[in-house]
Motif scaffolding. Structure first.
Motif, PDB file in Angstrom:
ATOM      1  N   PHE A  22       0.808  -1.221   0.000  1.00  0.00           N
ATOM      2  CA  PHE A  22       0.000   0.000   0.000  1.00  0.00           C
ATOM      3  C   PHE A  22       0.844   1.275   0.000  1.00  0.00           C
ATOM      4  CE2 PHE A  22      -2.915  -3.209   1.642  1.00  0.00           C
ATOM      5  CZ  PHE A  22      -4.026  -2.977   0.816  1.00  0.00           C
ATOM      6  N   LEU A  23       2.164   1.122  -0.078  1.00  0.00           N
ATOM      7  CA  LEU A  23       3.046   2.278  -0.163  1.00  0.00           C
ATOM      8  C   LEU A  23       3.448   2.504  -1.623  1.00  0.00           C
ATOM      9  CD1 LEU A  23       5.289   1.534   2.958  1.00  0.00           C
ATOM     10  CD2 LEU A  23       3.225   2.963   2.822  1.00  0.00           C
ATOM     11  N   ALA A  24       4.245   3.506  -1.878  1.00  0.00           N
ATOM     12  CA  ALA A  24       4.626   3.875  -3.245  1.00  0.00           C
ATOM     13  C   ALA A  24       5.237   2.686  -3.971  1.00  0.00           C
ATOM     14  CB  ALA A  24       5.611   5.044  -3.211  1.00  0.00           C
ATOM     15  N   GLY A  25       4.722   2.410  -5.157  1.00  0.00           N
ATOM     16  CA  GLY A  25       5.247   1.336  -5.980  1.00  0.00           C
ATOM     17  C   GLY A  25       4.615  -0.012  -5.736  1.00  0.00           C
ATOM     18  N   GLY A  26       3.791  -0.143  -4.680  1.00  0.00           N
ATOM     19  CA  GLY A  26       3.149  -1.420  -4.382  1.00  0.00           C
ATOM     20  C   GLY A  26       1.895  -1.633  -5.212  1.00  0.00           C
ATOM     21  N   ASP A  27       1.414  -2.891  -5.248  1.00  0.00           N
ATOM     22  CA  ASP A  27       0.237  -3.187  -6.075  1.00  0.00           C
ATOM     23  C   ASP A  27      -1.049  -2.650  -5.465  1.00  0.00           C
ATOM     24  OD1 ASP A  27       0.263  -4.978  -3.985  1.00  0.00           O
ATOM     25  OD2 ASP A  27      -0.343  -6.706  -5.175  1.00  0.00           O
ATOM     26  N   GLY A  28      -0.964  -2.107  -4.248  1.00  0.00           N
ATOM     27  CA  GLY A  28      -2.135  -1.492  -3.639  1.00  0.00           C
ATOM     28  C   GLY A  28      -1.996   0.008  -3.437  1.00  0.00           C
ATOM     29  N   GLU A  29      -0.984   0.598  -4.052  1.00  0.00           N
ATOM     30  CA  GLU A  29      -0.746   2.029  -3.873  1.00  0.00           C
ATOM     31  C   GLU A  29      -1.982   2.834  -4.276  1.00  0.00           C
ATOM     32  OE1 GLU A  29       2.236   5.610  -5.469  1.00  0.00           O
ATOM     33  OE2 GLU A  29       2.358   3.581  -6.320  1.00  0.00           O
ATOM     34  N   GLY A  30      -2.391   3.751  -3.390  1.00  0.00           N
ATOM     35  CA  GLY A  30      -3.525   4.623  -3.694  1.00  0.00           C
ATOM     36  C   GLY A  30      -4.863   3.927  -3.741  1.00  0.00           C
ATOM     37  N   VAL A  31      -4.965   2.756  -3.132  1.00  0.00           N
ATOM     38  CA  VAL A  31      -6.230   2.018  -3.176  1.00  0.00           C
ATOM     39  C   VAL A  31      -7.364   2.867  -2.614  1.00  0.00           C
ATOM     40  CG1 VAL A  31      -6.007   0.920  -0.909  1.00  0.00           C
ATOM     41  CG2 VAL A  31      -7.291  -0.229  -2.704  1.00  0.00           C
ATOM     42  N   ASP A  32      -8.503   2.787  -3.260  1.00  0.00           N
ATOM     43  CA  ASP A  32      -9.691   3.535  -2.837  1.00  0.00           C
ATOM     44  C   ASP A  32     -10.597   2.574  -2.072  1.00  0.00           C
ATOM     45  OD1 ASP A  32     -11.919   5.131  -2.521  1.00  0.00           O
ATOM     46  OD2 ASP A  32     -12.569   4.931  -4.618  1.00  0.00           O
ATOM     47  N   VAL A  33     -10.563   2.659  -0.743  1.00  0.00           N
ATOM     48  CA  VAL A  33     -11.325   1.705   0.062  1.00  0.00           C
ATOM     49  C   VAL A  33     -12.829   1.913  -0.075  1.00  0.00           C
ATOM     50  CG1 VAL A  33     -11.427   3.009   2.228  1.00  0.00           C
ATOM     51  CG2 VAL A  33     -11.272   0.522   2.300  1.00  0.00           C
ATOM     52  N   THR A  34     -13.239   3.094  -0.572  1.00  0.00           N
ATOM     53  CA  THR A  34     -14.673   3.329  -0.808  1.00  0.00           C
ATOM     54  C   THR A  34     -15.151   2.681  -2.107  1.00  0.00           C
ATOM     55  OG1 THR A  34     -14.446   5.389  -2.076  1.00  0.00           O
ATOM     56  CG2 THR A  34     -14.437   5.565   0.334  1.00  0.00           C
ATOM     57  N   GLY A  35     -14.202   2.342  -3.006  1.00  0.00           N
ATOM     58  CA  GLY A  35     -14.576   1.695  -4.253  1.00  0.00           C
ATOM     59  C   GLY A  35     -15.217   2.593  -5.282  1.00  0.00           C
ATOM     60  N   SER A  36     -15.203   3.893  -5.083  1.00  0.00           N
ATOM     61  CA  SER A  36     -15.885   4.787  -6.026  1.00  0.00           C
ATOM     62  C   SER A  36     -15.187   4.807  -7.383  1.00  0.00           C
ATOM     63  CB  SER A  36     -15.971   6.204  -5.452  1.00  0.00           C
ATOM     64  OG  SER A  36     -14.680   6.705  -5.140  1.00  0.00           O
ATOM     65  N   ARG A  37     -13.833   4.774  -7.394  1.00  0.00           N
ATOM     66  CA  ARG A  37     -13.091   4.756  -8.665  1.00  0.00           C
ATOM     67  C   ARG A  37     -13.013   3.342  -9.231  1.00  0.00           C
ATOM     68  NH1 ARG A  37      -9.538   7.641  -5.417  1.00  0.00           N
ATOM     69  NH2 ARG A  37      -8.017   5.957  -5.534  1.00  0.00           N
ATOM     70  N   GLU A  38     -12.600   2.422  -8.394  1.00  0.00           N
ATOM     71  CA  GLU A  38     -12.535   1.019  -8.757  1.00  0.00           C
ATOM     72  C   GLU A  38     -12.541   0.211  -7.466  1.00  0.00           C
ATOM     73  OE1 GLU A  38      -8.940  -0.361 -10.534  1.00  0.00           O
ATOM     74  OE2 GLU A  38      -7.639   0.575  -9.031  1.00  0.00           O
ATOM     75  N   ILE A  39     -12.878  -1.053  -7.563  1.00  0.00           N
ATOM     76  CA  ILE A  39     -12.893  -1.920  -6.394  1.00  0.00           C
ATOM     77  C   ILE A  39     -11.676  -2.830  -6.444  1.00  0.00           C
ATOM     78  CG2 ILE A  39     -14.084  -3.810  -5.225  1.00  0.00           C
ATOM     79  CD1 ILE A  39     -16.729  -2.582  -6.143  1.00  0.00           C
ATOM     80  N   ARG A  40     -10.803  -2.700  -5.456  1.00  0.00           N
ATOM     81  CA  ARG A  40      -9.705  -3.651  -5.258  1.00  0.00           C
ATOM     82  C   ARG A  40      -9.977  -4.478  -4.008  1.00  0.00           C
ATOM     83  NH1 ARG A  40      -4.837  -2.404  -7.106  1.00  0.00           N
ATOM     84  NH2 ARG A  40      -4.503  -4.655  -6.894  1.00  0.00           N
ATOM     85  N   MET A  41     -10.585  -3.848  -3.024  1.00  0.00           N
ATOM     86  CA  MET A  41     -10.989  -4.483  -1.772  1.00  0.00           C
ATOM     87  C   MET A  41     -12.191  -3.696  -1.271  1.00  0.00           C
ATOM     88  SD  MET A  41      -7.777  -3.081   0.525  1.00  0.00           S
ATOM     89  CE  MET A  41      -8.481  -3.252   2.166  1.00  0.00           C
TER      90      MET A  41
END
Length: 541
Positions: A456-475
């Motif tokens: 979830f830090l810079a360069g990771g596969d979860g960087e900038g994840v939107d937990v609200t899912g409004s942009r996209e759902i990752r989790m």
């Protein structure tokens, strides 16, 4: 107030929920009755199709699933329990794909495990899935749906949710409860402290987490810092009602006209549990009525200026003659408030701390960040401190991704015919979204079953994840769309604040011979089957 005793364990609660209706035997009789009833209808399966999605590629067909019998539902219920639906769904998804259907009694239930399809359904078509299915058990026990979690998508739901968000969970209101959080932090640290250091017995932390979170939610709900006996009485009654309802009322999804007679003992038990909640809650609600009448008068040291109950006393239902909430409705809303914030937060805390015990290098890195922001001369890592701790936030997000307290969001109901993944979702169908499957999807996450906050830090596969899912759902541990959890902000605040402070106070070590086990067990939330035990070594003198 001294808070040194843990909450009742789930085993204790299950004993206190035993009834004289011989529910185990009745479950067996229900299966036998279903099997007998199946025989005359088996031939109908041929005409209604197997439901396996193999009848052709034309659009508008229902999602695939196992065979079913009209009225009785999918035949898998003859050999599977509703309480163990997740392993069944995992097998069905492996066979049919990310959208499958089951018949639960006469109701069609759709399950979605794909994040892209979930976004199309919950965000792009959110209004069509903003409703909730009605529960047969609610009608059988004589209640209405005037709760935030189960109200239909309409004016009552909007009013209740807006009241909670604006009047209790808004940041300006949450700041009023900062002294309550500081008090609960002190209680939590005191109860976790092991006399004798590493020579002492390891701490069983889940009961301590549950008690601390319950103290905080009771105070926020009723505006009163109660003594230990009162808190424990409410906790026991609340947990008994919660566990009994979540484990014993599923039978009413099947043929409620019949099961209400077969399992009438369960309905009687629920009524008794609800009466107990009324006995405990109504004096506290009435005390807030009196408090509001004495506005401006000096208040007791244990009485807080604001509470959730205060806001409920002000509500008027415009579509129902502008009436006030009934006492029963306020009791149910208070119960919902306590349920929503206690077990979910304490469950997430246990999973996160278990991962920190199992991954000491992660814990060490987190401690260094906390120490840099909150020096030893401070009594706590303050709420302002934790706002500026990126690694702490990454640890919390990784815990919620890998171990969401709920593996499903609350069910949605289609208010119109719609399409998901090329399949027809008919009006009235129940639609469920599989939270854990999305957060652990190996196509979307690198090594999803490893605990790696760095993602979830810079360069990771979860960087900038939107937990609200409004942009996209990752989790989506809090759900997504119009029915997203109203308490998302306060949940993140509580997790960050309490994790920071208990890591600051103690080094968490694994117990030799009693290692961390990540096996899961479903209660109200998905908990550790083997509760976490750890040695806590004080870092500060």
């Amino acid at each position: 107030m001294s808070c040194t005793c843990p909450l009742n364990t789930p085993q204790d609660d299950s004993k206190s929920c035993q009834t004289t209706d011989h529910t185990g035997a009745m479950d067996t009789w229900q299966m036998l009755l279903a099997a007998i009833l199946v025989l005359p209808f088996v031939w109908l399966v041929v005409f209604h199709g197997r439901g396996d999605g193999k009848s052709g590629g034309r659009p508008g067909r229902l999602p695939p699933g196992p065979p079913y019998v009209p009225v009785l539902g999918s035949t898998v219920w003859l050999t599977n329990s509703l309480g163990e639906v997740e392993p069944l769904l995992q097998r069905l998804i492996a066979r049919y794909g990310p959208v499958v259907s089951l018949r639960i009694g006469s109701r069609l239930a759709i399950f979605v495990a794909d994040r892209l399809l979930a976004h199309k359904a919950l965000v792009e078509r959110g209004a069509a899935l903003a409703d909730r299915p009605s529960l047969a058990s609610v009608k059988l026990i004589g209640e209405n749906d005037n709760l935030i979690s189960r109200a239909s998508y309409g004016p009552v739901w909007r009013l209740l949710r807006r009241n909670l968000v604006a009047e209790t969970l808004h940041p300006s209101r949450l700041r009023m409860f900062a002294p309550a959080r500081a008090w609960v932090r002190r209680v939590l640290v005191e109860n976790l402290r092991e006399p004798g250091g590493e020579a002492a017995q390891p701490v069983a932390v889940v009961e301590t987490f549950q008690y601390a979170m319950f103290c905080l939610l009771v105070l926020m709900c009723f505006g009163e810092r109660l003594d230990e006996a009162a808190v424990r009485a409410i906790a026991t009654a609340q947990r008994n009602s919660l566990l009994y309802g979540s484990s014993k009322l599923n039978v009413f999804a099947f043929f409620p006209a019949v099961t209400k007679h077969l399992f009438r003992g369960r309905l009687q038990k629920v009524h008794a549990l609800r009466r107990r909640l009324n006995e405990l809650f109504m004096p506290l609600i009435n005390a807030r009525r009196e408090y509001k009448k004495l506005a401006g008068e000096p208040r007791k040291e244990t009485t807080f200026e604001h509470s959730y109950v205060d806001t409920l006393l002000d509500i008027k239902l415009p579509d129902d003659g502008n009436r006030a909430l009934t006492d029963d409705e306020m009791v149910n809303l208070c119960s919902e408030f306590l349920n929503a914030g206690t077990d979910t937060t304490s469950t997430a805390l246990q999973w996160i701390m278990a991962e920190l015990v199992k991954n000491p290098s992660v814990q060490s890195k987190l401690y260094e960040e906390i120490k840099a922001k909150a020096g030893d001369d401070q009594p706590e890592a303050s709420e302002e401190d934790v706002h500026d701790m990126p690694y702490l936030k990454a640890v919390i997000l990784e815990g919620l991704r890998k171990h969401p307290p709920g593996h499903f969001v609350l069910p949605h109901k289609a208010s119109e015919d719609m399409e998901i993944g090329g399949y027809l979702i008919p009006k009235g169908a129940t639609v469920n979204f599989m939270v854990a499957e999305m957060g652990r999807d190996e196509k979307e996450w690198d090594k999803p079953m490893e605990f790696m906050p760095e993602r979830f830090l810079a360069g990771g596969d979860g960087e900038g994840v939107d937990v609200t899912g409004s942009r996209e759902i990752r989790m989506m541990p809090f759900g997504v769309g119009r029915r997203i959890c109203a308490g998302l902000g306060v949940a993140m605040l509580h997790l960050e604040y309490f994790v920071a402070n208990i890591v600051r106070e103690f080094e968490w070590k694994e117990v030799a011979g009693d290692e961390v086990d990540f096996a899961e067990k479903r209660e109200f939330t998905v908990v550790m089957a083997k509760p976490l035990r750890a040695h806590l070594v004080p870092r500060r003198t």
